[in-house]
Design a protein around this motif. Structure first.
Motif: not given
Lengths: 427, 309, 529
Positions: B287-288, C135, C140-142, C144-145
């Motif tokens: 994902a990263w 969130r 969001d990036r962290v 969602d991962a």
């Protein structure tokens, strides 16, 4: 003589019911089936009967239900019209060897009263409240004095009573104490019907006269580990604490309060109101008898617990799924008779006399009315809690009736009490 | 309420029971892979579909995704039937591809759609086959009916849009290309044009509840002929190797989309094209490593703590 | 123009009325002549490139610690713990500083090829964070991962399998913390130091601890001897945490602490006047203030709460440091004091304060009466170093509507605490002895803490203990404009106006008292000499 009479006028019952639904209990009194009439005093049905002149006659929740047209049609076969209501009676016997003495009337019209021999099985065991000959015998059908056309009732100047119904009042008692004996007997019978095992957790729903007397009876005759009363109004809360409740909760807080004291988990809570519990109290006394109170009782009693229905219900719509799934026992408690207490069986009325004396239940009598002001009296009784009262009675004393004295002394005393309480809590 | 219908109405509405002594024939349900889509290729149906695509689908796609199309010149020399093989990350992919195809292809195109998802109810089957020209295709094992139908359509000079991944991407990276497209291309001797869609996942990902506007890019690649390559033993390559070749082409287009054509070509020559299926690492690192064009945007408000107001 | 430091104003006849916070609203109060008002410093300039500052801090750690990139290697177990929703207050605008720090850390982790990474919200006994709140803090990036794969955890202090007992300190204090954090090869803690109480060893020793550990310093005696909570050198609570933190280090848990400080830029531009001195308000400020005040008085409380709780602070980052816990924290405190310290001479008889709508425990929630007491007597009273602002036996006057309202999802145990415990007694020691155990172990509260978004059953007790030092020190507490029944239930005196309150206070402290008003928020630390 003057008497309040309930006549079989179906349209009036219907009107009273509509009024009660729309604007609350007691509001249909003016268009209902009750009226003040001049009638002949009742005839004595036999030699063992006596004439009684009432001094005080209480207004009970079941009377209010009848006047609201809310009573179940089940009673139609065991009530005869026209009748004079009033079954909580202290009066003076005017004939016979005890003439002039004050008596409390035990209203149930059982085999002995009806002159039936041999006694039915229930009466033979002393359980007169469960008499199986309630519609037979020397007098017309009627479950109690106050529902029978032949006996008259408390809300009048004179009635007749069988000698088996009369219990002498101790000389040093006030009339108010005596009029509380019958409600106390109902409460004791209900409390003992619950068969509370020492250490059980008990909840009493409803803190009107019946609820408060039941509370006092439980404190006196049982050993619960926790006794929770549910009271909406401040006057009720004070009495509940006084009569020995461990904790008093508002009706809206019932779920949370029972959860707290039993330490159980809750199954459902919406917007903070905890209502369905996973565990719960061991036994709940429902002294209200409405659909809502039975529902609440089922919500807070534990699986396998008991709910004793003390307050008189009508035709109700209740979801019984919790009753089934949690194997709850729901049973009724009516009137009185003989109780099994250590060391041996005693009549409920005898126990009631003791309870009234020990707990000073006469404090619950809050208002007196003459017969002529029956409409106000019924309205007051119907909204007693909200108006800071508990028991409302008709005062038929010729000399110095309470309603003729100005309200000042009694009211002042109550105000002082309230102030004292306030000082305690703000310290 | 114990009301029941009046007797007469009850007898009309309730279906009579089949007598137990009589054998009952098995009905063939017209659903799933067995759904018959021939009616959707009738002239009137094609007219309806053309009207729908021109007046509903294309404007909607234009507003929601503002697609930019690259590589149309690769389609110029092609005339006959073509198989378009695209990467798949969203339900919008079909509409976007149809909207961006040149008209001469678009008016005679069918789309292979998952039989278990789009053809499981009669109304869904009718809707999608009429509106988008879909034909049912089994996702996993090859079904003879759908394979024969597709082959006959290709022979009949119909173009086919197909998503060889078999389903939408779960985590933003591509999945292994299955052999369906390659097999059909070999069987009917039809070229495969690789198609790459970039930036559709943020608009409406798998599991998304809301549509968000975004910018989408579509790239057509060099057409691949099935009889082009020969395998190591000199025989023609089989369908699986062809499928891998198609996947490499789409990966090259993806690399081109993220960087530029020239550096993508150089990396392809060196065998350094970033893997279409993403790095072989734990889920968080996969994902990263996703490029921004494939990351989901903020999802809609979840029903978290109940606010009392 | 460089930001001006905080100062103490002497009120005279020309001083305009002072702004008092009053929950979700404001009041203007005219303080009597001779009163003092302590104003916080103006916000310092923020770092122009916070991301560069973060990367620099990670590569140049303080104390005996190698750079982070040297500590990360493939195949290791990495855990990243971060401060929960109680910081910062109000929540900061995106991107939150935790997002920046964690993204930088994860970039290094991805480059090193580490697969086993878990993120933990260090809640201790606070409520779990909702997805939206996570969130907001992490980006969001962290989110969602990590969240879809179950790698974003919230500390569960009631899960025996998720805790590990590391030992006892020399004073006999149990140290029991999150198992995953303790058994990792490296534990990175991402902290926001909004007040001097946070950070240092408290991050791990409290944030990732269980009730068994916390009761050693979250109790009446310890908190009464924390003078003050903002001054770790004179705080028993901090001493206990420091002992626990050193034990954690000696047992072998490797902690890489990253601490950040923020400037005091707390309010968005439309509410900028809340940070300005009253005599410097422009026409626009005055119009804006009166418009808000009138509107807030007319709208229902729910709507007012919604408006205030959605306010985000445009905080700027003033420093980022990383490395060894104690070395990092000393630098953090220096930076914090640089922003928040105000010199005040002498104590006062009466301390007044206006309480805002927000405390660490009612983010996106309702401020119930217990939290009002905690904010005023626990936090604001303790914003000092040296001596309390008010003398022993003095009076504290707080301004807040104190509604008898509780959030049923977030604060269920508070309702029972207020109705059952405080109705019986307000004495701290009595409460601790009689009721704490029952509430701490009640299975229903444990269930709500673990599965819903509720504070732990024992949390209202901690709020009450937080007032311990103040309750011991003060002669009386008066709340202006609060619900009378609620105020009395807590054992305080209700007053309708400040003037009445000052009259009532004179009965306690004598005639002609000295008055000091604490003009916070924004936060400050009073250095009282």
């Amino acid at each position: 003589m003057r008497a309040l009479l309930v006549e079989r006028l179906v349209h009036r019952f219907a009107a009273a019911r509509v009024a009660a639904l729309l604007t609350g209990s007691g509001s249909g009194i003016a268009i209902g089936p009750l009226r003040l009439a001049e009638i002949d005093p009742p005839e004595r049905p036999g030699p063992l009967w006596h004439r009684v002149t009432p001094l005080l006659a209480g207004i009970c929740g079941s009377d209010l239900a009848t006047l609201d047209g809310e009573s179940s049609r089940f009673f139609e076969d065991i009530v005869t019209f026209p009748f004079v209501p009033g079954h909580e009676i202290v009066g003076v016997v005017t004939d016979g060897p005890d003439a002039g003495r004050r008596m409390v009337v035990e209203p149930v019209l059982s085999c002995v009263v009806r002159g039936i021999e041999p006694l039915c099985p229930s009466c033979a065991e002393g359980r007169t409240g469960a008499c199986e000959r309630i519609a037979f015998g020397n007098i017309r059908p009627g479950l109690q004095t106050g529902y029978c056309a032949d006996t008259g009732g408390g809300w009048s100047d004179e009635l007749v009573a069988h000698e088996a119904q009369l219990h002498p009042v101790p000389e040093d008692w006030s009339d108010e104490a005596a009029v509380m004996v019958e409600p106390a007997a109902c409460a004791i019978h209900a409390a003992l019907a619950g068969q509370v095992v020492p250490g059980e957790r008990v909840v009493v729903l409803g803190s009107g006269t019946l609820g408060l007397c039941t509370l006092a009876a439980l404190r006196r005759h049982a050993l619960p580990s926790m006794l929770l009363a549910v009271a909406k109004y401040r006057v009720q809360r004070r009495f509940a604490e006084d009569f020995g409740a461990d904790d008093v909760a508002l009706p809206s807080e019932l779920g949370r309060a029972v959860r707290r004291v039993t330490g159980t988990l809750a199954l459902a809570s919406t917007a903070g109101r905890v209502h369905r519990l996973a565990g719960g109290a061991d036994i709940v006394f429902d002294c209200v008898g409405s659909a809502r109170s039975i529902t609440e009782a089922l919500e807070v009693v534990r699986p396998g617990g008991r709910v004793v229905l003390v307050g008189m219900p009508g035709v109700l719509r209740v979801d019984l799924a919790p009753l089934w799934q949690r194997e709850i026992a729901l049973f009724g408690a009516y009137a009185y008779g003989t109780e099994d207490v250590p060391p041996g069986p005693r009549s409920t009325f005898a126990l009631a006399f003791e309870l009234v004396a020990e707990t000073q239940l006469e404090r619950l009598v809050s208002a007196h009315y003459p017969l002529e002001r029956y409409e106000e009296a019924v309205r007051h009784a119907a909204s007693a809690g909200r108006r800071g009262s508990v028991k409302v009675v008709f005062d038929l004393r010729r000399e110095n009736p309470a309603w003729r004295r100005t309200a000042a002394p009694a009211a002042r005393k109550q105000r002082v009490l309230r102030n004292e309480n306030k000082l305690e809590t703000s310290a | 309420m114990n009301a029941r219908l009046p007797r007469v109405l009850d007898e009309v509405v309730s279906r009579p029971t089949w007598p137990g002594t009589l054998p009952r024939p098995i009905e063939r349900r017209n659903l799933g892979v067995d759904y018959d889509t021939t009616w959707t290729r009738a002239p009137w149906a094609r007219l309806v579909r053309r009207a729908l695509v021109d007046n509903v689908t294309r404007p909607f796609v234009a507003v929601a995704t503002s697609p930019k199309v690259f590589g149309r010149e690769h389609l110029d020399p092609l005339e006959g039937p073509v198989i378009f093989a695209a990467n798949h990350s969203s339900h919008l992919d079909t509409s976007i591809v149809l909207s961006c195809l040149p008209e001469r292809f678009r008016r005679r195109t069918v789309v292979a759609a998952a039989a278990d998802y789009f053809f499981d109810r009669p109304w869904k089957a009718a809707l999608w086959s009429l509106a988008l020209g879909t034909i049912p295709m089994e996702r996993t094992k090859v079904n003879r009916r759908s394979a024969d139908l597709a082959a006959s359509l290709l022979t009949d000079r119909w173009n086919l849009v197909i998503f060889p991944e078999g389903g939408r991407s779960r985590d933003g990276w591509g999945q292994e290309f299955r052999g369906g497209a390659a097999y059909l291309a070999k069987r009917c001797d039809v070229p495969v044009v690789p198609v790459h869609l970039r930036g559709v996942r943020p608009v409406f990902p798998k599991g998304g509840r809301r549509l968000r506007r975004g910018k989408v890019e579509l790239r057509f690649g060099d057409p691949l002929w099935p009889s082009d390559a020969t395998g190591p033993s000199g025989r023609e390559e089989d369908a699986r190797r062809f499928a891998a070749r198609i996947e490499e082409s789409v990966a090259l287009l993806a690399d081109e989309a993220e960087t530029d054509w020239w550096s993508a070509r150089r990396r392809a020559a060196a065998g350094m094209t970033p893997a279409f299926r993403g790095p072989d690492a734990s889920p968080w690192r996969r994902a990263w490593a996703l490029p921004a064009s494939a990351r989901r945007t903020r999802s809609s408000r979840s029903k978290s703590s109940a606010k009392p107001w | 123009m460089s930001p001006r430091p905080g100062f103490v104003l002497e009120v005279d006849r020309s001083t305009p009325p002072t702004l008092f916070w009053h929950g979700e609203g404001f009041r203007f109060e005219q303080l009597p002549e001779g009163a003092r008002v302590v104003y916080p410093p103006e916000p310092l300039d923020a770092l122009s490139d916070p991301e560069a500052a973060v990367r620099h801090a990670l590569e140049h750690p303080l104390g005996d610690c190698p750079p982070l990139s040297a500590l990360l290697r493939a195949g290791m177990r990495l855990t990243i713990a971060f401060d929960d929703v109680s910081l910062p207050l109000p929540p900061m605008r995106r991107p939150d500083i935790r997002q920046r720090v964690i993204e930088a850390v994860l970039d290094l982790a991805a480059a090193a090829g580490i697969d086993d990474v878990v993120l933990i919200a260090a809640l201790a006994l606070h409520r779990r964070m909702t997805d939206d709140e996570l969130r907001h803090a992490l980006g969001d990036r962290v989110f969602d991962a990590f969240a879809p794969h179950g790698l974003l955890l919230q500390h569960d202090a009631e899960d025996p399998g998720a805790l590990v007992h590391l030992g006892m300190t020399e004073e006999g204090e149990d140290v029991e913390i999150n198992r995953r954090a303790a058994e990792s090869d490296l534990l990175i803690y991402v902290n926001i130091n909004l007040s001097a109480m946070d950070g240092g060893h408290k991050s791990v020793a409290t944030g990732l601890a269980s009730y068994r550990s916390l009761r050693h310093h979250h109790n009446v005696r310890t908190l009464q001897h924390s003078r003050s909570l903002m001054d770790r050198h004179h705080s028993e609570m901090h001493s206990s945490n420091w002992r626990m933190g050193r034990l954690i280090k000696n047992v072998g848990v490797k902690i890489f602490q990253i601490e950040t400080t923020l400037n005091l830029d707390m309010f968005p531009s439309q509410f900028a006047y809340l940070q300005k001195r009253e005599w410097e308000w422009s026409l626009a400020d005055r119009a804006g203030f009166h418009a808000s005040r009138l509107a807030l008085e007319r709208i229902p409380p729910r709507l007012a709460r919604q408006i205030f709780q959605s306010m985000l602070a445009p905080y700027g980052v003033t420093s980022v440091q990383a490395g060894e816990v104690e070395a990092v924290h000393d630098v953090t405190l220096e930076n914090l004091h640089r922003q928040q310290l105000v010199a005040v001479e002498g104590q006062t008889d009466i301390l007044t304060m206006g309480l805002p709508y927000l405390c660490p425990y009612n983010v996106n929630s309702i401020m119930n009466p217990v939290l009002v007491a905690c904010l005023g007597l626990g936090y604001f009273f303790n914003l000092y170093r040296g001596k309390p602002l008010v003398r022993a036996g003095g009076v504290c006057i707080m301004s807040h509507p104190t509604p008898w309202a509780f959030h049923p999802v977030h604060h269920p145990s508070y309702i029972d605490f207020f109705e059952q415990v405080l109705a019986d007694t307000t004495d701290l020691i009595e409460i601790e002895k009689t009721y704490e155990q029952a509430f701490a172990t009640d299975p229903w509260y444990v269930h709500l803490y673990r599965t819903s978004y509720a504070y732990h059953g024992v949390h209202p007790f901690y709020m009450w203990y937080w007032c311990g030092h103040a309750l011991e020190h003060l002669g009386a507490v008066i709340i202006v404009g609060g619900d009378r029944a609620a105020v009395r239930r807590m054992g305080f005196k209700p007053a309708s106006t400040l003037a009445d309150a000052l009259e009532m206070a004179e009965d306690v402290v004598g005639p002609n008292p000295t008055i000091t008003h604490l003009h916070a928020p924004p936060l400050l630390v009073a250095d009282v000499s």
